[in-house]
Scaffold this motif. Structure first.
Motif, PDB file in Angstrom:
ATOM      1  N   TYR A 192     -30.601   7.597  15.362  1.00 19.29           N
ATOM      2  CA  TYR A 192     -29.995   8.310  14.241  1.00 19.29           C
ATOM      3  C   TYR A 192     -30.630   7.877  12.924  1.00 19.29           C
ATOM      4  CZ  TYR A 192     -26.620   9.611  10.667  1.00 19.29           C
ATOM      5  OH  TYR A 192     -26.045  10.107   9.530  1.00 19.29           O
TER       6      TYR A 192
ATOM      7  N   VAL B  31     -32.578  11.139  12.368  1.00 18.47           N
ATOM      8  CA  VAL B  31     -31.605  12.132  11.895  1.00 18.47           C
ATOM      9  C   VAL B  31     -31.308  11.984  10.407  1.00 18.47           C
ATOM     10  CG1 VAL B  31     -29.273  13.052  12.186  1.00 18.47           C
ATOM     11  CG2 VAL B  31     -30.583  12.299  14.185  1.00 18.47           C
ATOM     12  N   GLU B  32     -30.766  10.823  10.014  1.00 20.49           N
ATOM     13  CA  GLU B  32     -30.305  10.695   8.628  1.00 20.49           C
ATOM     14  C   GLU B  32     -31.413  10.898   7.605  1.00 20.49           C
ATOM     15  OE1 GLU B  32     -28.078   7.305   6.006  1.00 20.49           O
ATOM     16  OE2 GLU B  32     -27.020   8.126   7.736  1.00 20.49           O
TER      17      GLU B  32
ATOM     18  N   PHE C 162     -32.748  14.986   8.266  1.00 23.22           N
ATOM     19  CA  PHE C 162     -31.919  16.177   8.399  1.00 23.22           C
ATOM     20  C   PHE C 162     -30.609  16.123   7.605  1.00 23.22           C
ATOM     21  CE2 PHE C 162     -34.536  15.999  12.265  1.00 23.22           C
ATOM     22  CZ  PHE C 162     -35.178  17.219  12.157  1.00 23.22           C
ATOM     23  N   ARG C 163     -30.175  14.957   7.167  1.00 24.24           N
ATOM     24  CA  ARG C 163     -28.985  14.895   6.337  1.00 24.24           C
ATOM     25  C   ARG C 163     -29.335  15.241   4.886  1.00 24.24           C
ATOM     26  NH1 ARG C 163     -24.820  11.367   7.280  1.00 24.24           N
ATOM     27  NH2 ARG C 163     -23.968  12.342   5.407  1.00 24.24           N
ATOM     28  N   LEU C 164     -28.412  15.866   4.174  1.00 20.09           N
ATOM     29  CA  LEU C 164     -28.567  16.114   2.736  1.00 20.09           C
ATOM     30  C   LEU C 164     -27.168  16.125   2.134  1.00 20.09           C
ATOM     31  CD1 LEU C 164     -30.396  16.611   0.344  1.00 20.09           C
ATOM     32  CD2 LEU C 164     -30.239  19.075   0.797  1.00 20.09           C
ATOM     33  N   ALA C 165     -26.848  15.072   1.403  1.00 17.45           N
ATOM     34  CA  ALA C 165     -25.515  14.911   0.838  1.00 17.45           C
ATOM     35  C   ALA C 165     -25.498  15.368  -0.618  1.00 17.45           C
ATOM     36  CB  ALA C 165     -25.081  13.452   0.923  1.00 17.45           C
TER      37      ALA C 165
ATOM     38  N   ARG D 267     -38.667  20.916   3.846  1.00 17.90           N
ATOM     39  CA  ARG D 267     -37.546  20.079   3.413  1.00 17.90           C
ATOM     40  C   ARG D 267     -37.431  20.116   1.882  1.00 17.90           C
ATOM     41  NH1 ARG D 267     -32.635  17.551   4.519  1.00 17.90           N
ATOM     42  NH2 ARG D 267     -32.710  15.322   4.129  1.00 17.90           N
TER      43      ARG D 267
ATOM     44  N   PRO E 194     -27.375   8.484   3.093  1.00 20.28           N
ATOM     45  CA  PRO E 194     -28.175   9.667   3.389  1.00 20.28           C
ATOM     46  C   PRO E 194     -28.882  10.203   2.150  1.00 20.28           C
ATOM     47  CG  PRO E 194     -25.854  10.239   3.299  1.00 20.28           C
ATOM     48  CD  PRO E 194     -25.931   8.741   3.241  1.00 20.28           C
TER      49      PRO E 194
ATOM     50  N   GLU F 137     -29.661  12.321  -0.932  1.00 22.91           N
ATOM     51  CA  GLU F 137     -28.613  12.946  -1.732  1.00 22.91           C
ATOM     52  C   GLU F 137     -29.152  13.655  -2.965  1.00 22.91           C
ATOM     53  OE1 GLU F 137     -25.878   9.904  -3.003  1.00 22.91           O
ATOM     54  OE2 GLU F 137     -27.210   9.176  -4.580  1.00 22.91           O
TER      55      GLU F 137
END
Length: 301
Positions: free
Chosen positions: A25, A29-30, A33-36, A72, A287, A289
């Motif tokens: 992860y 992943v973080e 693919f994460r976007l806070a 991205r 993550p 941001e």
């Protein structure tokens, strides 16, 4: 009662599975693919409470594959525009470091996508240490302008290096100031800073409030009260952050300016966790941001 051999082996297996999945992860992943969206609402000292301003802040993009490919970047640009900010501020470190780059992405392509950022009061940028370190010619010459500054300004995005610009929102003025980088030259720790707070604030010609962009947050210890709010990146929140602690943070001040909203002696600093990665391709607990700062109408802390 002592655990059986099967229970011990089962426990080891569960732990390995947890660590393995957590590692996957953090690496896969973080960061990718994460976007806070992280929001801050405040009226800092010296700010006109009738001046309502909505600022989108993007820090430490570090464009390069595999962690920050152009699609991205396009996603981040679209998400930022969807927030309908009055102003967009870019806090430096646009290219990725070589340790986390499998394939370089031309900075000209990044600048082309950054041109798509939309805000009525415009987009303004400062430079970070990687913007200098990535430009071999500037490093050898010991002076800029670095490549990414030329590319951004060619796309209509002013880059502030010890500069201040007066803007007006709803008939009420304020200033955007930007410092030059504090760690532009190698070796790391040489402390040959280009940032000049007095020269920057000397360009502020009235009593309107000042927002100051400084890539590295450590300079906040020297920030005068004249600055209502300082915005920084650089730390990535440590890239690993557990229970409010960043174990891999590199700063003279330890955890003091690691991440988030810092208030010291009435002075306000917001440190973004940034968007990309540096040194190692991992994020856990912090993550990528977009930061949204809403100023005015909220009592100061």
């Amino acid at each position: 009662m002592l655990p059986t051999r099967r229970q011990v082996l089962g426990g080891f297996g569960a732990s390995a599975l947890t660590l393995g999945s957590g590692g996957a992860y953090a690496f896969l992943v973080e960061p990718r693919f994460r976007l806070a969206l992280t929001r801050y609402s405040l009226t800092p000292p010296g700010w006109d409470p009738g001046l309502h301003l909505r600022i989108a802040v993007l820090a430490d993009v570090h464009v390069g594959e595999p962690y920050m490919p152009l699609d991205r970047v396009a996603e981040i640009v679209a998400a930022t525009n969807a927030l309908a900010p009055d102003l967009i501020l870019l806090l430096g470190d646009y290219p990725a470091g070589r340790k986390v780059t499998w394939h370089r992405v031309p900075l000209s392509d990044f600048a082309r996508l950054a041109e798509g950022l939309r805000a009525p009061l415009g987009t303004y940028a400062v430079l970070g240490n990687h913007d200098w370190w990535d430009d071999r010619a500037a490093m050898l010459a010991g002076r800029g302008p670095v490549e990414v500054r030329r590319l951004l300004e060619a796309r209509g995005i002013p880059v502030l290096e010890n500069d201040a610009v007066r803007l007006v929102q709803g008939g009420r003025p304020f200033w955007i100031a930007g410092l030059a980088d504090q760690e532009p030259f190698l070796p790391i720790g040489s402390r040959r800073s280009l940032a000049d707070i007095p020269a920057t604030l000397a360009q502020v010609t009235d009593t309107a409030p000042v927002i100051l962009m400084a890539h590295e947050p450590d300079i906040f210890v020297n920030m005068p009260d004249r600055v209502s709010l300082t915005l920084s990146g650089h730390t990535h929140g440590g890239q690993i952050r557990v229970l409010g602690y960043s174990p891999l943070l590199l700063s003279r001040y330890g955890q003091r300016f690691a991440y988030g909203h810092v208030v010291e002696e009435g002075r306000h600093l917001i440190v973004s966790g940034g968007l990309g990665v540096s040194r190692v391709g991992v994020r856990l607990g912090v993550p990528p941001e977009i930061v949204l700062v809403e100023l005015g109408g909220v009592p100061a802390a």
